[in-house]
Scaffold this motif. Structure first.
Motif, PDB file in Angstrom:
ATOM      1  N   PHE A 149      -8.414 -10.281   1.395  1.00  0.00           N
ATOM      2  CA  PHE A 149      -8.993 -10.366   2.732  1.00  0.00           C
ATOM      3  C   PHE A 149     -10.512 -10.463   2.613  1.00  0.00           C
ATOM      4  O   PHE A 149     -11.164  -9.550   2.103  1.00  0.00           O
ATOM      5  CB  PHE A 149      -8.606  -9.143   3.565  1.00  0.00           C
ATOM      6  CG  PHE A 149      -7.155  -9.117   3.948  1.00  0.00           C
ATOM      7  CD1 PHE A 149      -6.723  -9.681   5.134  1.00  0.00           C
ATOM      8  CD2 PHE A 149      -6.210  -8.530   3.093  1.00  0.00           C
ATOM      9  CE1 PHE A 149      -5.372  -9.669   5.479  1.00  0.00           C
ATOM     10  CE2 PHE A 149      -4.866  -8.519   3.439  1.00  0.00           C
ATOM     11  CZ  PHE A 149      -4.451  -9.094   4.628  1.00  0.00           C
ATOM     12  N   GLY A 150     -11.077 -11.570   3.066  1.00  0.00           N
ATOM     13  CA  GLY A 150     -12.522 -11.703   3.081  1.00  0.00           C
ATOM     14  C   GLY A 150     -13.148 -10.755   4.080  1.00  0.00           C
ATOM     15  O   GLY A 150     -12.481 -10.274   5.010  1.00  0.00           O
ATOM     16  N   GLU A 151     -14.402 -10.466   3.915  1.00  0.00           N
ATOM     17  CA  GLU A 151     -15.091  -9.528   4.798  1.00  0.00           C
ATOM     18  C   GLU A 151     -14.992 -10.001   6.251  1.00  0.00           C
ATOM     19  O   GLU A 151     -15.340 -11.131   6.582  1.00  0.00           O
ATOM     20  CB  GLU A 151     -16.561  -9.396   4.393  1.00  0.00           C
ATOM     21  CG  GLU A 151     -17.311  -8.324   5.178  1.00  0.00           C
ATOM     22  CD  GLU A 151     -18.726  -8.118   4.675  1.00  0.00           C
ATOM     23  OE1 GLU A 151     -19.476  -7.390   5.350  1.00  0.00           O
ATOM     24  OE2 GLU A 151     -19.077  -8.686   3.623  1.00  0.00           O
ATOM     25  N   GLY A 152     -14.491  -9.092   7.093  1.00  0.00           N
ATOM     26  CA  GLY A 152     -14.379  -9.399   8.512  1.00  0.00           C
ATOM     27  C   GLY A 152     -13.226 -10.319   8.871  1.00  0.00           C
ATOM     28  O   GLY A 152     -13.095 -10.724  10.033  1.00  0.00           O
ATOM     29  N   ARG A 153     -12.362 -10.636   7.911  1.00  0.00           N
ATOM     30  CA  ARG A 153     -11.250 -11.551   8.172  1.00  0.00           C
ATOM     31  C   ARG A 153      -9.940 -10.774   8.292  1.00  0.00           C
ATOM     32  O   ARG A 153      -9.629  -9.928   7.457  1.00  0.00           O
ATOM     33  CB  ARG A 153     -11.139 -12.594   7.066  1.00  0.00           C
ATOM     34  CG  ARG A 153     -12.342 -13.546   7.022  1.00  0.00           C
ATOM     35  CD  ARG A 153     -12.116 -14.655   6.004  1.00  0.00           C
ATOM     36  NE  ARG A 153     -13.221 -15.591   6.003  1.00  0.00           N
ATOM     37  CZ  ARG A 153     -13.311 -16.643   6.813  1.00  0.00           C
ATOM     38  NH1 ARG A 153     -12.344 -16.885   7.682  1.00  0.00           N
ATOM     39  NH2 ARG A 153     -14.353 -17.453   6.742  1.00  0.00           N
TER      40      ARG A 153
END
Length: 243
Positions: A149-153
């Motif tokens: 999970f990418g940051e903020g995703r």
């Protein structure tokens, strides 16, 4: 989107015979699962089964049943067959395939499974939860999803699924929860394909979709619900509902 929830179910189970009819808190397990699906408020709920005894317990609860060919090889095939019978005009363009052995599933999680399809353009949406212990990571009955999970995703692309603890190195491991939101066309394509090499090796259906080039998006939920595969699992679920 116009989603529908379909729960495939069958009596044949080597480790827990007649599993869908096992009583949990005064109701058969398949009814417990279907009622939670109905509580999600996403759309109608169907149970797809080749066993009339499973469908008989649904009467009077606002849940429909579709009798499917008992020789169908998988839950996905049962879901597709039920849709063909129940909705031949394709009013519903997305189907949530909910496993019938998750009587503790949080109804709100089902809406989360739709996000990759609704917002991310994925063929399939599914759920993951963080692996909490080394024992859970090592257990081959716990399927692990390789995703990041990418940051903020809120959505992560699934790169692989395995019964082994993957990926290697520092960072979270993700426990795959057996709930899928399928685009209807993706499901039709999936069931038309033969079992793939990695699917047969890992005994994981979702690898057929990845090998065929379909995209699977994962959404994280707080906790993986207890599933029921063995008599010991059934005892744990009964205790959890009593507490």
């Amino acid at each position: 989107m116009k989603p529908i929830i379909v729960i495939p179910s069958r009596l044949a189970s080597t480790r827990l015979p007649n599993k869908p009819l096992a009583e949990i808190d005064g109701k058969p397990m398949i009814l417990q699962v279907a009622l939670r699906a109905l509580a999600a408020g996403i759309g109608p709920v169907l149970v797809a089964s080749g066993d009339a005894a499973i469908l008989d317990v649904l009467a009077g609860h606002g849940i429909e049943g579709v009798l499917t060919d008992p020789t169908l090889p998988s839950g996905s095939d049962r879901v597709h067959a039920a849709l063909q019978s129940h909705d031949p005009k394709r009013h519903h363009d997305v189907v949530i395939n909910l496993q019938g052995d998750l009587p503790l599933i949080d109804p709100s999680c089902l809406a989360s499974a739709l996000l990759p399809v609704a917002q991310g353009g994925f063929d399939i949406g599914t759920l993951v939860a963080a692996v909490e212990t080394e024992e859970e990571a090592a257990r081959d009955s716990v399927v692990k999803a390789a995703c990041a999970f990418g940051e903020g995703r809120a959505i992560a692309r699934a790169l692989y699924f395995s019964r082994r603890a993957i990926p290697w190195g520092a960072g979270p491991l993700w426990h795959h929860v057996g709930v899928y939101a399928w685009r209807r066309d993706a499901l039709a394509r999936f069931v038309s394909l033969p079992p793939s090499g990695l699917e047969k090796r890992e005994s994981l259906e979702q690898l057929r979709a990845l090998e065929a080039g379909m995209s699977i998006g994962c959404v994280a939920i707080d906790e993986a619900p207890l599933g029921v595969d063995t008599p010991e699992d059934l005892t744990r679920v009964r205790q959890a509902l009593r507490s």
